[in-house]
Design a protein around this motif. Structure first.
Motif, PDB file in Angstrom:
ATOM      1  N   GLY A 110       0.861  -1.181   0.000  1.00 45.11           N
ATOM      2  CA  GLY A 110       0.000   0.000   0.000  1.00 45.11           C
ATOM      3  C   GLY A 110       0.898   1.232   0.000  1.00 45.11           C
ATOM      4  O   GLY A 110       1.981   1.203   0.588  1.00 45.11           O
ATOM      5  N   ALA A 111       0.448   2.294  -0.686  1.00 43.42           N
ATOM      6  CA  ALA A 111       1.286   3.500  -0.802  1.00 43.42           C
ATOM      7  C   ALA A 111       0.515   4.728  -0.341  1.00 43.42           C
ATOM      8  O   ALA A 111      -0.723   4.773  -0.416  1.00 43.42           O
ATOM      9  CB  ALA A 111       1.724   3.683  -2.252  1.00 43.42           C
ATOM     10  N   VAL A 112       1.275   5.694   0.176  1.00 44.05           N
ATOM     11  CA  VAL A 112       0.720   7.007   0.532  1.00 44.05           C
ATOM     12  C   VAL A 112       1.655   8.061  -0.042  1.00 44.05           C
ATOM     13  O   VAL A 112       2.827   7.767  -0.317  1.00 44.05           O
ATOM     14  CB  VAL A 112       0.636   7.201   2.074  1.00 44.05           C
ATOM     15  CG1 VAL A 112      -0.426   6.300   2.678  1.00 44.05           C
ATOM     16  CG2 VAL A 112       1.986   7.004   2.739  1.00 44.05           C
ATOM     17  N   PRO A 113       1.165   9.280  -0.265  1.00 41.22           N
ATOM     18  CA  PRO A 113       2.055  10.330  -0.759  1.00 41.22           C
ATOM     19  C   PRO A 113       3.041  10.760   0.335  1.00 41.22           C
ATOM     20  O   PRO A 113       2.731  10.689   1.525  1.00 41.22           O
ATOM     21  CB  PRO A 113       1.103  11.480  -1.106  1.00 41.22           C
ATOM     22  CG  PRO A 113      -0.121  11.230  -0.310  1.00 41.22           C
ATOM     23  CD  PRO A 113      -0.221   9.751  -0.115  1.00 41.22           C
ATOM     24  N   VAL A 114       4.218  11.161  -0.077  1.00 42.32           N
ATOM     25  CA  VAL A 114       5.157  11.823   0.838  1.00 42.32           C
ATOM     26  C   VAL A 114       4.866  13.322   0.696  1.00 42.32           C
ATOM     27  O   VAL A 114       4.889  13.844  -0.422  1.00 42.32           O
ATOM     28  CB  VAL A 114       6.621  11.533   0.457  1.00 42.32           C
ATOM     29  CG1 VAL A 114       7.575  12.269   1.405  1.00 42.32           C
ATOM     30  CG2 VAL A 114       6.900  10.022   0.495  1.00 42.32           C
ATOM     31  N   LEU A 115       4.535  13.987   1.800  1.00 44.51           N
ATOM     32  CA  LEU A 115       4.146  15.407   1.737  1.00 44.51           C
ATOM     33  C   LEU A 115       5.373  16.294   1.967  1.00 44.51           C
ATOM     34  O   LEU A 115       6.324  15.878   2.643  1.00 44.51           O
ATOM     35  CB  LEU A 115       3.075  15.693   2.790  1.00 44.51           C
ATOM     36  CG  LEU A 115       1.802  14.837   2.640  1.00 44.51           C
ATOM     37  CD1 LEU A 115       0.800  15.182   3.734  1.00 44.51           C
ATOM     38  CD2 LEU A 115       1.195  14.989   1.247  1.00 44.51           C
TER      39      LEU A 115
END
Ligand code: GRF
Length: 200
Positions: A148-153
């Motif tokens: 699963g991936a999330v954005p790096v902010l």
């Protein structure tokens, strides 16, 4: 389930086995550290716990043999590493290969090993995440079952990124993939993974 720390992944499984998303019981929680907060979560949930402290054993092999002795008699369908911070010997892996899973906080094969969140930020990655994989003798190297991936902010530091990966990825994908494995929806064959009977 094998832990070493806070046990947030463990708690996700306690919740999932309670509400029926996972049709199984957690037979035992083992920690190599007596001060692991996850042990308290297991005890509050009425789950048997064992502390097997690696410092009490002269070699990795002796430590792992004790782990095997604690786990094998339970004949678990799966052995789940969840924040377990010890490198396991081939003898332990062989004892449970094919039913030994781990969650690693990176999009494998990127960033095996430690400090994955800081490394993703340092590399300027646009996204980061976590991977559930089979445990083999290669550290963080087994077949990946789910990611699963999330954005790096832009204003992320390692802590804020780790929290987002934990909350939005780890706590969701690990119970999901374990539920699929236990129900036979996802099977691990010698030549790869099969989902609902098709080879993926
Ligand atoms: C998590 O980031 C997990 O991916 C890694 O260890 C960390 C601690 O997990 N393997 P937990 O809070 O002890 O479940």
């Amino acid at each position: 389930m094998l832990i070493s720390g806070r046990g947030r992944n463990l708690q996700a499984f306690i919740d999932a086995t309670r509400d029926g998303r996972i049709e199984a019981d957690i037979a035992l929680v083992v920690s190599n550290r007596a001060d692991a907060a996850g042990l308290g979560l297991a005890r509050d949930a009425g789950i048997p716990t064992r502390v097997i402290a690696h410092r009490d054993y002269p070699t990795r092999e002796a430590f792992d043999a004790q782990l095997i002795d604690a786990i094998a008699p339970l004949q678990p369908d799966l052995v789940l590493l969840a924040g377990f911070m010890r490198i396991l010997t081939p003898s332990f892996i062989r004892a449970f290969e094919g039913r030994l899973l781990n969650i690693h906080p990176s999009l494998l094969p990127r960033y095996p090993g430690l400090d994955t969140h800081a490394r993703a930020i340092a590399a300027g990655d646009a996204e980061h995440g976590a991977s559930v994989h089979l445990v083999t003798e290669e550290l963080d190297g087994g077949s990946v079952l789910m990611q699963g991936a999330v954005p790096v902010l832009p204003d992320d530091d390692a802590a804020s990124l780790a929290e987002r990966v934990m909350r939005d990825v780890e706590l969701r994908i690990y119970p999901q993939v374990v539920s699929w494995c236990l129900r036979g929806v996802l099977t691990v064959a010698a030549d790869g993974l099969r989902y609902e009977g098709e080879r993926v």
